[in-house]
Enzyme design. Structure first.
Site: not given
Ligand SMILES: *Cc1c(COP(=O)(O)O)cnc(C)c1O
Length: 457
Positions: A110
């Site tokens: 993210k």
């Molecule tokens: C947010 C997150 C996900 C999920 O991603 P999405 O874009 O919400 O599908 C998977 N793994 C980790 C470690 C995350 O932080």
């Protein structure tokens, strides 16, 4: 380029406007008015550094930002990543590569979107002089990454709702130990879905959200999706030419933002074999892609907490594109879903464009152990979910969404190894500051309203 709502009842917005307000005024999500075709440009992007590639990609969308300014923002956004390649592609075997997306400041993918979003907000505040209040709900990593992207930014307040006791202790520390006064981690009683529902209600109060200049930082924000398209292109361009079209991207999925970004890149000309949505036991998306049934269940806590989600907000964008960019049909589908708690696809192409898999906790443990013993590779519990039935693919790229050190308990329990990372160790000495609150829109609004102070120049 302008951005329109998936529900078709909002005026088109410029890039900067769409990013600032996050959610479209009609309750839909912003999408580009047209998806540009990148087929001819891609070969010219070969060999570009990550920030260069990112700036070139954003030139297609952020047409209201000067090129020089864009390049500078992108460079600064990624300056605190700790790997020279930003998103290294690691080969485990002839048919499996891992795209490591955890070299940013909070050790989860993210950061790619939120470090850049922080820059975009900062630019907005300096242009308008108006305080921005950023509100988000998190199942763990979004909150940490959003806070890291926005911490200490002048004129920006960050309010992050998270389910108390349902994020990992380190994730909580990443959110609550910043020591900065523009950050408000709000521990709610309830699940992530309840936090998200309350958040939607707060945004639904248009008078309130206008009065405090509220912006959404969840993966519903268009800039986040676009920022995530870049690492797919980056990985794809690194593959040998002959392998690109044979590659399937396998994506640990919760809110559906990450895999959607890859799919959008493919719609713009990145030719691949396909996409695989990998879920944990909260498997609404797996049920949809295997049988067309999209019906809500309660989310339950798993070893991969950032994927403990039932209602995947970005699914609406996929519906919109899958239904031929038809906003009326999208609106109908979403209102059917809202009324009945379920949506049944009458459209096969929606289901067939992606494959899916599901892993429960015992398989996650087993996978972490197998990967370590087979390849000497330590995968975090989210990434582990992707390693299911990979024999079906000629070649696949697994998106590794978090550093294993973010989930040390699970790794220790499985492998007997303690994994750490310097940036996490330093958090343990700091004080936790959090604000307990109920998952109730009025209480949240009141809290936000109590924290307003004018922007100081
Ligand atoms: C947010 C997150 C996900 C999920 O991603 P999405 O874009 O919400 O599908 C998977 N793994 C980790 C470690 C995350 O932080």
């Amino acid at each position: 380029m302008n951005f329109v709502s998936t529900r078709g009842l909002s005026e088109p917005h410029s890039f900067s406007e769409a990013v600032k307000i996050g959610l479209a005024p009609d309750g839909g999500l912003f999408v580009p008015e047209i998806l540009p075709s990148l087929s001819l440009k891609l070969s010219g992007w070969e060999g570009k550094s990550y920030p260069d590639l990112c700036a070139s990609f954003f030139r297609e969308f952020a047409t209201d930002i000067e090129e020089e300014e864009l390049v500078a923002m992108v460079e600064e956004a990624y300056s605190n990543f700790d790997h020279a390649e930003y998103a290294p592609l690691v080969s485990l075997s002839e048919s499996i590569s891992v795209l490591e997306l955890f070299h940013g400041p909070t050790l989860a993918f993210k950061d790619f979107a939120l470090q850049l979003l922080g820059k975009l907000y900062e630019r907005q505040v300096s242009k308008t002089g108006l305080l921005i209040n950023v509100l988000g709900a998190t199942s763990g990593d979004t909150g940490a990454a959003a806070i890291s992207g926005l911490v200490g930014k002048k004129g920006v307040n960050v309010f992050i709702l998270y389910p108390d006791g349902r994020v990992s202790p380190l994730q909580e520390r990443q959110m609550t130990c910043t020591g900065e006064t523009n950050v408000y981690p709000m521990a709610i009683t309830g699940s992530f879905d309840e936090a998200q529902a309350a958040l939607k209600e707060v945004f639904g109060d248009r008078d309130f959200s206008r009065a405090v200049n509220l912006s959404a930082v969840n993966s519903i924000n268009l800039a986040r999706i676009l920022a995530q398209c870049v690492y797919y292109l980056y990985a794809w361009l690194k593959l040998p030419v002959g392998q690109r079209e044979k590659t399937t991207f396998v994506v640990p999925t919760g809110n559906f933002g990450n895999v959607l970004a890859g799919w959008m890149a493919s719609q713009m000309g990145m030719k691949v074999a396909g996409f695989r949505v990998a879920t944990n036991r909260n498997d609404i998306l797996h049920r949809f892609f295997s049988s067309g049934d999209y019906s809500v269940d309660d989310a339950s806590a798993s070893l991969a907490p950032s994927m403990d989600i039932q209602v995947a907000s970005n699914f609406e964008r996929y519906l919109y594109f899958g239904l031929g960019e038809d906003a009326d049909k999208t609106r109908e589908a979403m209102s059917e879903f809202k009324q009945k708690g379920k949506f049944e696809s009458r459209d096969d192409s929606l289901i067939k464009s992606m494959s899916s898999s599901r892993m429960d906790d015992s398989e996650i443990f087993e996978t972490i152990s197998n990967l370590y013993h087979k390849y000497g590779y330590i995968a975090d519990p989210h990434t582990a979910c992707a390693f299911k039935d990979l024999d079906e693919f000629e070649h696949c790229v697994i998106l590794s969404t978090a550093h294993p050190a973010k989930f040390p308990e699970t790794i220790e329990e499985t492998l007997g190894i303690s994994v750490t990372h310097p940036s996490l160790d330093s958090l343990k000495e700091r004080q936790i500051v959090k604000h307990p609150i109920s998952a109730n829109a009025d209480a949240i609004k009141e809290f936000i309203a109590s924290k307003q102070k004018p922007v100081q120049s």
